[in-house]
Design an enzyme around this catalytic site. Structure first.
Site, PDB file in Angstrom:
ATOM      1  N   TYR A  98       0.847  -1.199   0.000  1.00  0.00           N
ATOM      2  CA  TYR A  98       0.000   0.000   0.000  1.00  0.00           C
ATOM      3  C   TYR A  98       0.872   1.233   0.000  1.00  0.00           C
ATOM      4  O   TYR A  98       2.056   1.200   0.341  1.00  0.00           O
ATOM      5  CB  TYR A  98      -0.961   0.017   1.193  1.00  0.00           C
ATOM      6  CG  TYR A  98      -0.323   0.366   2.513  1.00  0.00           C
ATOM      7  CD1 TYR A  98      -0.306   1.685   2.975  1.00  0.00           C
ATOM      8  CD2 TYR A  98       0.278  -0.609   3.295  1.00  0.00           C
ATOM      9  CE1 TYR A  98       0.281   2.009   4.187  1.00  0.00           C
ATOM     10  CE2 TYR A  98       0.875  -0.289   4.503  1.00  0.00           C
ATOM     11  CZ  TYR A  98       0.877   1.021   4.946  1.00  0.00           C
ATOM     12  OH  TYR A  98       1.471   1.346   6.132  1.00  0.00           O
ATOM     13  N   CYS A  99       0.261   2.346  -0.387  1.00  0.00           N
ATOM     14  CA  CYS A  99       0.876   3.672  -0.293  1.00  0.00           C
ATOM     15  C   CYS A  99      -0.253   4.632   0.069  1.00  0.00           C
ATOM     16  O   CYS A  99      -1.200   4.229   0.739  1.00  0.00           O
ATOM     17  CB  CYS A  99       1.602   4.050  -1.586  1.00  0.00           C
ATOM     18  SG  CYS A  99       0.540   4.183  -3.040  1.00  0.00           S
ATOM     19  N   SER A 100      -0.192   5.864  -0.392  1.00  0.00           N
ATOM     20  CA  SER A 100      -1.255   6.817  -0.073  1.00  0.00           C
ATOM     21  C   SER A 100      -2.567   6.439  -0.741  1.00  0.00           C
ATOM     22  O   SER A 100      -3.612   6.369  -0.107  1.00  0.00           O
ATOM     23  CB  SER A 100      -0.857   8.233  -0.502  1.00  0.00           C
ATOM     24  OG  SER A 100       0.241   8.670   0.230  1.00  0.00           O
ATOM     25  N   GLY A 102      -2.469   4.021  -3.709  1.00  0.00           N
ATOM     26  CA  GLY A 102      -2.318   2.750  -4.419  1.00  0.00           C
ATOM     27  C   GLY A 102      -1.513   2.807  -5.704  1.00  0.00           C
ATOM     28  O   GLY A 102      -1.245   1.775  -6.304  1.00  0.00           O
ATOM     29  N   ILE A 127      -3.705   4.013   2.081  1.00  0.00           N
ATOM     30  CA  ILE A 127      -3.943   4.399   3.476  1.00  0.00           C
ATOM     31  C   ILE A 127      -5.080   5.411   3.581  1.00  0.00           C
ATOM     32  O   ILE A 127      -5.773   5.472   4.596  1.00  0.00           O
ATOM     33  CB  ILE A 127      -2.648   4.920   4.144  1.00  0.00           C
ATOM     34  CG1 ILE A 127      -2.784   4.899   5.683  1.00  0.00           C
ATOM     35  CG2 ILE A 127      -2.260   6.290   3.608  1.00  0.00           C
ATOM     36  CD1 ILE A 127      -1.475   5.163   6.422  1.00  0.00           C
TER      37      ILE A 127
END
Length: 169
Positions: A98-100, A102, A127
């Protein structure tokens, strides 16, 4: 005939709103994803968090990770990601990235797949979606926090009001 003209004008107006950046979060995500890595919903990830056989990888910057991250997530970064840092993980292990939102995590997921990892998925909406669904994130001490690094002010709009404290410095 007048009704048809009004419908055409309304449709044209709505299309211009989308074209001018008035997208929904889902529309934004669809414009970013290449769909090369399977997507997994935040609620499904939450159910898996306590299992020993799943690895959660945070692909954001160290600064973003230090503000908050998913419980049990391992920081791997994006800019300097090196798949060799995961050589101790079996290729058939379930890995969730995951990141901010995707986008970066999808890129890291592609690298993992290219390296032979067989069971990689990307959290839909990253997230931001995680917090939009009122799921917990933790700080560096492992304590639950409402703070979320939103990358920058422009991207912070995707973290819904009241769902977290927006940090982008």
């Amino acid at each position: 005939m007048h009704k048809i003209w009004l419908n055409i004008m309304l449709l044209s107006f709505l299309q211009s709103l989308v074209a001018c950046g008035q997208q929904t979060y889902d529309q934004k995500l669809q414009s970013l994803y290449k769909n090369t890595v399977s997507l997994i919903q935040p609620q499904e990830v939450k159910e898996k968090l306590n299992r020993e056989d799943v690895v959660i990888l945070d692909t954001r910057s160290a600064k973003e990770y230090s503000v908050s991250h998913l419980p049990n997530a391992k920081f791997v970064g994006y800019d300097h990601f090196d798949v060799s840092q995961l050589e101790v993980i079996p290729k058939d292990k379930e890995i969730i990235v995951y990141c901010s939102v995707g986008y970066r995590s999808e890129k890291i997921g592609e690298k993992l797949q290219e390296a032979g990892f067989e069971n990689v998925s990307n959290i839909y909406g990253g997230i931001f979606q995680w917090k939009n669904e009122d799921l917990d994130v933790v700080n560096q001490e492992g304590e639950v926090t409402d703070s979320v690094h939103t990358y920058n002010k422009r991207w912070s709009k995707w973290l819904e009001e009241g769902k977290g404290i927006k940090v982008y410095e």
